[in-house]
Design a protein around this motif. Structure first.
Motif, PDB file in Angstrom:
ATOM      1  N   LEU A   1       0.820  -1.219   0.000  1.00 51.92           N
ATOM      2  CA  LEU A   1       0.000   0.000   0.000  1.00 51.92           C
ATOM      3  C   LEU A   1       0.854   1.270   0.000  1.00 51.92           C
ATOM      4  O   LEU A   1       0.552   2.234  -0.710  1.00 51.92           O
ATOM      5  CB  LEU A   1      -0.932  -0.019   1.215  1.00 51.92           C
ATOM      6  N   ASP A   2       1.931   1.268   0.780  1.00 51.10           N
ATOM      7  CA  ASP A   2       2.766   2.467   0.861  1.00 51.10           C
ATOM      8  C   ASP A   2       3.376   2.789  -0.503  1.00 51.10           C
ATOM      9  O   ASP A   2       3.502   3.956  -0.883  1.00 51.10           O
ATOM     10  CB  ASP A   2       3.865   2.249   1.910  1.00 51.10           C
ATOM     11  N   GLU A   3       3.734   1.732  -1.240  1.00 56.22           N
ATOM     12  CA  GLU A   3       4.317   1.960  -2.567  1.00 56.22           C
ATOM     13  C   GLU A   3       3.251   2.398  -3.575  1.00 56.22           C
ATOM     14  O   GLU A   3       3.533   3.158  -4.496  1.00 56.22           O
ATOM     15  CB  GLU A   3       5.048   0.704  -3.035  1.00 56.22           C
ATOM     16  N   VAL A   4       2.030   1.909  -3.381  1.00 55.74           N
ATOM     17  CA  VAL A   4       0.929   2.370  -4.236  1.00 55.74           C
ATOM     18  C   VAL A   4       0.755   3.885  -4.057  1.00 55.74           C
ATOM     19  O   VAL A   4       0.589   4.630  -5.028  1.00 55.74           O
ATOM     20  CB  VAL A   4      -0.394   1.647  -3.879  1.00 55.74           C
ATOM     21  N   GLU A   5       0.853   4.329  -2.807  1.00 55.36           N
ATOM     22  CA  GLU A   5       0.709   5.768  -2.541  1.00 55.36           C
ATOM     23  C   GLU A   5       1.856   6.555  -3.173  1.00 55.36           C
ATOM     24  O   GLU A   5       1.647   7.642  -3.705  1.00 55.36           O
ATOM     25  CB  GLU A   5       0.643   6.017  -1.027  1.00 55.36           C
ATOM     26  N   ASP A   6       3.067   6.003  -3.112  1.00 63.92           N
ATOM     27  CA  ASP A   6       4.213   6.657  -3.773  1.00 63.92           C
ATOM     28  C   ASP A   6       3.954   6.811  -5.266  1.00 63.92           C
ATOM     29  O   ASP A   6       4.182   7.872  -5.854  1.00 63.92           O
ATOM     30  CB  ASP A   6       5.490   5.813  -3.592  1.00 63.92           C
ATOM     31  N   ILE A   7       3.483   5.725  -5.877  1.00 65.03           N
ATOM     32  CA  ILE A   7       3.252   5.739  -7.335  1.00 65.03           C
ATOM     33  C   ILE A   7       2.145   6.734  -7.672  1.00 65.03           C
ATOM     34  O   ILE A   7       2.218   7.481  -8.655  1.00 65.03           O
ATOM     35  CB  ILE A   7       2.883   4.318  -7.833  1.00 65.03           C
ATOM     36  N   LYS A   8       1.123   6.758  -6.823  1.00 66.88           N
ATOM     37  CA  LYS A   8      -0.006   7.665  -7.049  1.00 66.88           C
ATOM     38  C   LYS A   8       0.479   9.128  -7.098  1.00 66.88           C
ATOM     39  O   LYS A   8       0.106   9.898  -7.977  1.00 66.88           O
ATOM     40  CB  LYS A   8      -1.014   7.481  -5.907  1.00 66.88           C
ATOM     41  N   VAL A   9       1.349   9.476  -6.150  1.00 70.12           N
ATOM     42  CA  VAL A   9       1.892  10.839  -6.116  1.00 70.12           C
ATOM     43  C   VAL A   9       2.714  11.102  -7.378  1.00 70.12           C
ATOM     44  O   VAL A   9       2.545  12.130  -8.046  1.00 70.12           O
ATOM     45  CB  VAL A   9       2.760  11.056  -4.850  1.00 70.12           C
ATOM     46  N   ALA A  10       3.594  10.161  -7.720  1.00 64.90           N
ATOM     47  CA  ALA A  10       4.499  10.383  -8.859  1.00 64.90           C
ATOM     48  C   ALA A  10       3.723  10.525 -10.174  1.00 64.90           C
ATOM     49  O   ALA A  10       3.991  11.428 -10.974  1.00 64.90           O
ATOM     50  CB  ALA A  10       5.493   9.222  -8.951  1.00 64.90           C
ATOM     51  N   VAL A  11       2.755   9.646 -10.397  1.00 64.43           N
ATOM     52  CA  VAL A  11       1.993   9.696 -11.651  1.00 64.43           C
ATOM     53  C   VAL A  11       1.153  10.975 -11.702  1.00 64.43           C
ATOM     54  O   VAL A  11       1.066  11.645 -12.738  1.00 64.43           O
ATOM     55  CB  VAL A  11       1.101   8.438 -11.792  1.00 64.43           C
ATOM     56  N   SER A  12       0.566  11.326 -10.577  1.00 60.54           N
ATOM     57  CA  SER A  12      -0.236  12.540 -10.526  1.00 60.54           C
ATOM     58  C   SER A  12       0.615  13.782 -10.791  1.00 60.54           C
ATOM     59  O   SER A  12       0.197  14.713 -11.482  1.00 60.54           O
ATOM     60  CB  SER A  12      -0.911  12.619  -9.143  1.00 60.54           C
ATOM     61  N   GLU A  13       1.843  13.781 -10.263  1.00 67.71           N
ATOM     62  CA  GLU A  13       2.742  14.922 -10.497  1.00 67.71           C
ATOM     63  C   GLU A  13       3.118  15.023 -11.979  1.00 67.71           C
ATOM     64  O   GLU A  13       3.217  16.112 -12.526  1.00 67.71           O
ATOM     65  CB  GLU A  13       4.016  14.804  -9.645  1.00 67.71           C
ATOM     66  N   ALA A  14       3.342  13.872 -12.607  1.00 60.96           N
ATOM     67  CA  ALA A  14       3.668  13.890 -14.034  1.00 60.96           C
ATOM     68  C   ALA A  14       2.490  14.458 -14.836  1.00 60.96           C
ATOM     69  O   ALA A  14       2.683  15.220 -15.793  1.00 60.96           O
ATOM     70  CB  ALA A  14       4.012  12.484 -14.506  1.00 60.96           C
ATOM     71  N   CYS A  15       1.273  14.102 -14.432  1.00 67.50           N
ATOM     72  CA  CYS A  15       0.087  14.643 -15.114  1.00 67.50           C
ATOM     73  C   CYS A  15      -0.058  16.139 -14.818  1.00 67.50           C
ATOM     74  O   CYS A  15      -0.464  16.922 -15.692  1.00 67.50           O
ATOM     75  CB  CYS A  15      -1.165  13.891 -14.674  1.00 67.50           C
ATOM     76  N   ASN A  16       0.273  16.556 -13.587  1.00 67.22           N
ATOM     77  CA  ASN A  16       0.244  17.992 -13.253  1.00 67.22           C
ATOM     78  C   ASN A  16       1.075  18.795 -14.249  1.00 67.22           C
ATOM     79  O   ASN A  16       0.663  19.859 -14.720  1.00 67.22           O
ATOM     80  CB  ASN A  16       0.855  18.238 -11.866  1.00 67.22           C
ATOM     81  N   ASN A  17       2.259  18.264 -14.520  1.00 66.11           N
ATOM     82  CA  ASN A  17       3.169  18.951 -15.433  1.00 66.11           C
ATOM     83  C   ASN A  17       2.503  19.167 -16.791  1.00 66.11           C
ATOM     84  O   ASN A  17       2.552  20.264 -17.358  1.00 66.11           O
ATOM     85  CB  ASN A  17       4.447  18.113 -15.576  1.00 66.11           C
ATOM     86  N   ALA A  18       1.846  18.127 -17.295  1.00 62.42           N
ATOM     87  CA  ALA A  18       1.181  18.230 -18.604  1.00 62.42           C
ATOM     88  C   ALA A  18      -0.015  19.186 -18.535  1.00 62.42           C
ATOM     89  O   ALA A  18      -0.234  19.994 -19.447  1.00 62.42           O
ATOM     90  CB  ALA A  18       0.735  16.839 -19.051  1.00 62.42           C
ATOM     91  N   ILE A  19      -0.771  19.100 -17.453  1.00 60.23           N
ATOM     92  CA  ILE A  19      -1.974  19.942 -17.337  1.00 60.23           C
ATOM     93  C   ILE A  19      -1.587  21.418 -17.216  1.00 60.23           C
ATOM     94  O   ILE A  19      -2.219  22.296 -17.820  1.00 60.23           O
ATOM     95  CB  ILE A  19      -2.826  19.487 -16.130  1.00 60.23           C
TER      96      ILE A  19
END
Lengths: 139, 115
Positions: free
Chosen positions: A39-57
């Motif tokens: 679960l902790d790694e899922v949360e890490d991935i969630k943050v990283a992927v969301s940040e990458a999308c932030n950059n595009a948005i």
């Protein structure tokens, strides 16, 4: 494409609009729930992927049009991969301000720290591709 | 998804409690709400309770940096009430745990204000 990638690949497209960030986080949670990722790694991935999308948005907002963002995820060789690609041009739009730069710096710092490997390929005219991976214990 | 806010004008400080997930979509709501509640009080200090914030991204962190800067310019202090290990991890990675004053509950926040 390897058989493992072909068998585990999921892709979605979202508009370059921040209201879809929650959909991205749900994708990460949903995808991870099918695999033995702590679960902790899922949360890490969630943050990283969301940040990458932030950059595009944020690029999309500065460009003044809603581009398209493609998110792909798959498993390969004990790694989970996420690829975030946009077709948003950085030429001709508004220049990022100081706040944008601070947030972007924090965002990339989070991506680089939370994922095992990150590769960024950016073209000001055609868009950005961020490929990231994280090792998981595949049973 | 929108954020929800509760605020209370206390003696010497404003207490603002935030609930939800702070991301690029709604981070400006936090900035606007803090601007609104701090204009509505003579208290220079802000205790920002984010214990019920389940997620924050770089946009939210950037907004917090801006809030801290603005309160400091007005001679006040910002204390964050924060217990989520997930969010503390993000503060630690970005170095913000060295910049912000963080308390685990309201009582600890008030003690830090008195220091």
């Amino acid at each position: 494409m390897s058989d493992q990638k072909k068998d585990t690949l999921v892709e979605i497209n979202i508009p370059g609009n921040p209201e879809f960030l929650r959909v991205v986080r749900l994708l990460v949670s949903g995808y991870a729930s099918n695999h033995p990722i702590p679960l902790d790694e899922v949360e890490d991935i969630k943050v990283a992927v969301s940040e990458a999308c932030n950059n595009a948005i944020q690029k999309s907002e500065r460009a003044g049009y809603s581009g398209s963002i493609k998110i792909s995820c798959w498993l390969e060789d004990s790694f989970v991969f996420f690829k975030i690609e946009d077709n948003i041009s950085e030429t001709g739009g508004e220049e990022p301000d100081e706040t944008d730069d601070i947030e972007r710096g924090l965002g990339f710092l989070l991506i680089q720290t939370l994922m095992d490997e990150v590769d960024v390929d950016s073209d000001p005219d055609t868009g950005t591709r961020i490929l990231m991976k994280k090792k998981i214990d595949v049973a | 998804m929108n954020l929800s806010f509760q605020y209370k004008n206390e003696d010497g400080y404003m207490l603002l409690t935030v609930k939800g997930e702070i991301d690029l979509y709604n981070a400006k709501q936090l900035k606007e709400k803090v601007g609104y509640v701090t204009e509505d009080t003579d208290a220079a200090n802000l205790v920002l309770d984010i214990r019920n914030v389940k997620y924050i991204d770089s946009t939210g962190l950037g907004i917090l940096i801006g809030i801290k800067r603005r309160i400091a310019e007005g001679g006040g202090r910002l204390i964050l009430v924060l217990t989520s290990e997930r969010i503390i991890k993000l503060f630690s990675i970005t170095g913000l745990s060295n910049i912000f004053t963080i308390a685990e509950n309201k009582e600890a926040a008030l003690k830090k204000l008195e220091q």
